[in-house]
Structures are given as structure tokens and as C-alpha cells.
Design a protein around this motif. Structure first.
Motif, mmCIF file in Angstrom:
data_model
loop_
_atom_site.group_PDB
_atom_site.id
_atom_site.type_symbol
_atom_site.label_atom_id
_atom_site.label_comp_id
_atom_site.label_asym_id
_atom_site.label_seq_id
_atom_site.Cartn_x
_atom_site.Cartn_y
_atom_site.Cartn_z
ATOM 1 N N SER A 84 0.857 -1.191 0.000
ATOM 2 C CA SER A 84 0.000 0.000 0.000
ATOM 3 C C SER A 84 0.887 1.232 0.000
ATOM 4 C CB SER A 84 -0.929 -0.002 1.213
ATOM 5 O OG SER A 84 -0.193 0.013 2.410
ATOM 6 N N THR A 88 -1.056 7.882 -1.164
ATOM 7 C CA THR A 88 -2.262 7.852 -1.991
ATOM 8 C C THR A 88 -3.317 6.898 -1.450
ATOM 9 O OG1 THR A 88 -1.452 6.062 -3.396
ATOM 10 C CG2 THR A 88 -0.889 8.330 -4.066
ATOM 11 N N LYS A 89 -2.944 6.042 -0.479
ATOM 12 C CA LYS A 89 -3.819 5.002 0.085
ATOM 13 C C LYS A 89 -4.165 3.924 -0.952
ATOM 14 C CE LYS A 89 -4.116 7.301 3.950
ATOM 15 N NZ LYS A 89 -3.002 7.206 4.827
ATOM 16 N N LYS A 90 -3.498 3.943 -2.084
ATOM 17 C CA LYS A 90 -3.730 2.954 -3.129
ATOM 18 C C LYS A 90 -3.008 1.664 -2.756
ATOM 19 C CE LYS A 90 -4.288 3.869 -7.649
ATOM 20 N NZ LYS A 90 -3.957 4.345 -8.991
ATOM 21 N N ARG A 91 -3.660 0.535 -3.042
ATOM 22 C CA ARG A 91 -3.058 -0.779 -2.793
ATOM 23 C C ARG A 91 -2.736 -1.441 -4.123
ATOM 24 N NH1 ARG A 91 -5.559 0.018 1.888
ATOM 25 N NH2 ARG A 91 -4.673 -0.930 3.740
ATOM 26 N N TYR A 92 -1.625 -2.196 -4.121
ATOM 27 C CA TYR A 92 -1.174 -2.886 -5.326
ATOM 28 C C TYR A 92 -1.042 -4.372 -5.045
ATOM 29 C CZ TYR A 92 0.175 1.778 -6.918
ATOM 30 O OH TYR A 92 0.175 3.108 -7.278
#
Length: 122
Positions: A84, A88-92
Motif C-alpha cells: 500500500s 495515496t492510500k492505493k493498494r497494489y
């Protein structure tokens, strides 16, 4: 053709199957993780919560021949890593097959603290 005992003699001493100590089936090698547990996914699991930089190569992809991901290790499995990005709080969800290497800006945990999953050797 030699029998199984003859084959063991040809493969070397140590453990049944002809493996010297420190190879699969042995418990430890130089105070590090047992060989059968030192896979990348286990090392990444031991470093959950740390920020890593993941260098990946996507062969045959002209748009993304290589890409770098940076994030906190959330989970790791045999074929994937979940990280994470704190900003951006985006998870991959990254596939291990594309992973070249990982860097950390801090010390890497490499010793079993009793929290590692155990899988049979590959």
C-alpha cells in the motif's frame, strides 16, 4: 545401474538423499532461516509493515517494460505481494513472476520469530 544406496554415495554425504547439511531437509544453515523457509515470500512476510521498493520487469510490454513500486508490505504469498502507498492510500497486488528485486531503507528481518508459515520445499 546402482541401487538407491549407490546413488546416495554418488550424490554426496550428509543427509538421507545425499544432501549435505544446510540443504533442504536440514534445519538451519549458518544461523539463518532454514533453507526450505528462506523463500522470498517468507522474507517479505517477516518484513510486513516496512516500506520496500519493488523493481519489476514486464517482458513483452512496450508500454511498461519496467516499473518501480514503493509501499508498505501488507501481505505476501507464493505468487504475489500486496503493498500500500501511504500517501495515496492505493493498494497494489504485484505478481512475483515480474519481481526482479526489492530494496529497503532499513534493516531486513530474516530470522524466524515463530510467525512464519511453513511450506514444504519446492
Amino acid at each position: 545401474m546402482p541401487g538407491m544406496q549407490g546413488m546416495q554415495g554418488m550424490m554426496g554425504g550428509g543427509m538421507p538423499g545425499g544432501f549435505p547439511s544446510g540443504f533442504p531437509g536440514s534445519s538451519q544453515m549458518n544461523g539463518q532461516l532454514p533453507v526450505e523457509q528462506s523463500y522470498i515470500e517468507n522474507i517479505l512476510r517477516l518484513n510486513r509493515g516496512k516500506v520496500g521498493t519493488f523493481y519489476m520487469t514486464f517482458d513483452g510490454n512496450p508500454k511498461w517494460p519496467a516499473k518501480i513500486f514503493k509501499g508498505v508490505i501488507e501481505a505476501a504469498g507464493r505468487d504475489h505481494i500486496i503493498i500500500s502507498d501511504p500517501e495515496t492510500k492505493k493498494r497494489y497486488l504485484l505478481l512475483m513472476v515480474y519481481l526482479d528485486y526489492v530494496t529497503f531503507d532499513e534493516e531486513i528481518d530474516y530470522f524466524d520469530q515463530g510467525q512464519m508459515a511453513t511450506y514444504s520445499p519446492r
